[in-house]
Design an enzyme around this catalytic site. Structure first.
Site, PDB file in Angstrom:
ATOM      1  N   LYS A 273      72.477  25.067   9.697  1.00  0.00           N
ATOM      2  CA  LYS A 273      73.480  24.412  10.540  1.00  0.00           C
ATOM      3  C   LYS A 273      73.994  25.408  11.557  1.00  0.00           C
ATOM      4  CE  LYS A 273      77.300  26.567   8.787  1.00  0.00           C
ATOM      5  NZ  LYS A 273      78.172  27.483   9.571  1.00  0.00           N
TER       6      LYS A 273
ATOM      7  N   ASP B 140      81.009  24.685   2.375  1.00  0.00           N
ATOM      8  CA  ASP B 140      80.029  24.178   3.339  1.00  0.00           C
ATOM      9  C   ASP B 140      79.002  23.247   2.703  1.00  0.00           C
ATOM     10  OD1 ASP B 140      81.192  25.612   5.340  1.00  0.00           O
ATOM     11  OD2 ASP B 140      79.585  27.082   5.551  1.00  0.00           O
TER      12      ASP B 140
END
Length: 316
Positions: free
Chosen positions: A34, A161
């Protein structure tokens, strides 16, 4: 039992993960990196953690997990390993498998082969993505049948996350990163990543942020409006509150950023707490051109990679 009557087939779910069922009953799943396209960080809370407001997007740089049925749980790691542990209790892959087994009462049996491409400690969330991919794949292999939302709740226990990678869609993430609001965007978006060999300790970056943080409250970005812009205009509005603190902690990263800005003529941004730097590109061809030109000048200072930002609901 997994249906392997065909040679293989691919299952694409709304989570955005691509999962392939192999002829021998094994599963193969991609674990994408990401980027934080923008990152706002707030003062520390009473528990010492920081709330954030950040635009997370998955990109086409990914680790691969191949998971086979087995009587016991085991993990092997190949690729860009560095100091990544294959110990089940130290690696998020092993911890995710053990957590799913404990929560569902399933016997923790599987052989997991993790091939690393996403560098550790680069602000790309590689370990978190690997943990989420493990939950998704084993939930199917073990037929534990948890919903994506239930898996995301488990993922939050592994790290702030990790829930993002369960749904794996463009999203604004708040709180410690676990509160997600989907942020659709429809134009193709490409990036060039610059991954230096040195890492930056997240704890040190946040400590430096606390020392130098501004006293004035942030004006929150209009993420929806920014997401509709073309890359050049978008880049001008994206900021990362941890970029300057990371440069203080690791001056070589700031020096590299200056060199890349001169080389590319673009705004250099940083993902998360570093150390990966990136630029937004106008097209796939533009990204490849910048990557090739930068890599030719790298001389060991970094590895460059062109990647595509995955749009909401799209994978592969």
């Amino acid at each position: 039992m997994i249906d392997n009557s065909r040679e293989h087939h691919t299952v694409t779910t709304r989570t955005g993960q691509r999962l392939t069922i192999l002829p021998n009953g094994s599963l193969r799943i991609f674990a994408p990196a990401k980027l934080n396209l923008g990152l706002i960080v707030y003062p520390p809370r009473t528990d010492g953690f920081h709330d954030i407001d950040s635009w997370f997007v998955p990109i086409s740089l990914y680790d691969t997990l191949t998971i086979s049925p087995a009587a016991e749980l085991s993990l092997q790691v190949t690729g860009v390993c560095g100091n990544i542990s294959a110990d089940l209790h130290d690696n998020l892959v092993g911890r995710a498998a053990l957590l799913l087994a404990a929560e569902t009462g399933h016997a923790a049996g599987a052989n997991i082969q993790l091939h690393k491409v996403v560098p550790a400690g680069g602000g790309l969330g590689g370990g978190s993505s690997d943990g989420a991919a493990t939950l998704l794949a084993l939930n199917r292999m073990w037929r534990t049948d948890l919903s994506d939302d239930a898996l995301a709740n488990l993922a939050a226990r592994l790290g702030s996350d990790v829930p993002f990678f369960i749904h794996c869609e463009s999203a604004v993430c708040r709180g410690r990163g676990e509160k997600m609001t989907q942020l659709p965007f429809y134009d193709w978006l490409y990036v060039v990543l610059f991954m230096p060999p040195m890492g930056v300790a997240t704890k040190a970056v946040y400590q430096r942020f606390d020392q130098r943080r501004p006293t004035q409250p942030h004006q929150l970005p209009d993420w929806m409006a920014i997401s509709r812009l073309k890359p050049h205009a978008m880049a001008a509005l994206l900021t990362n509150d941890l970029q300057a603190p990371a440069y203080d902690v690791e001056p070589r990263l700031e020096a590299l950023s200056r060199q890349l800005a001169q080389l590319t003529g673009r705004k250099i941004q940083m993902s998360g707490s570093g150390s990966t730097l990136f630029i937004l590109a106008d097209s796939a061809a533009d990204a490849q051109h910048v990557r090739d030109a930068a890599q030719a000048q790298a001389d060991g200072m970094f590895t460059a990679a062109a990647a595509r930002v995955y749009r909401t609901g799209e994978w592969g």
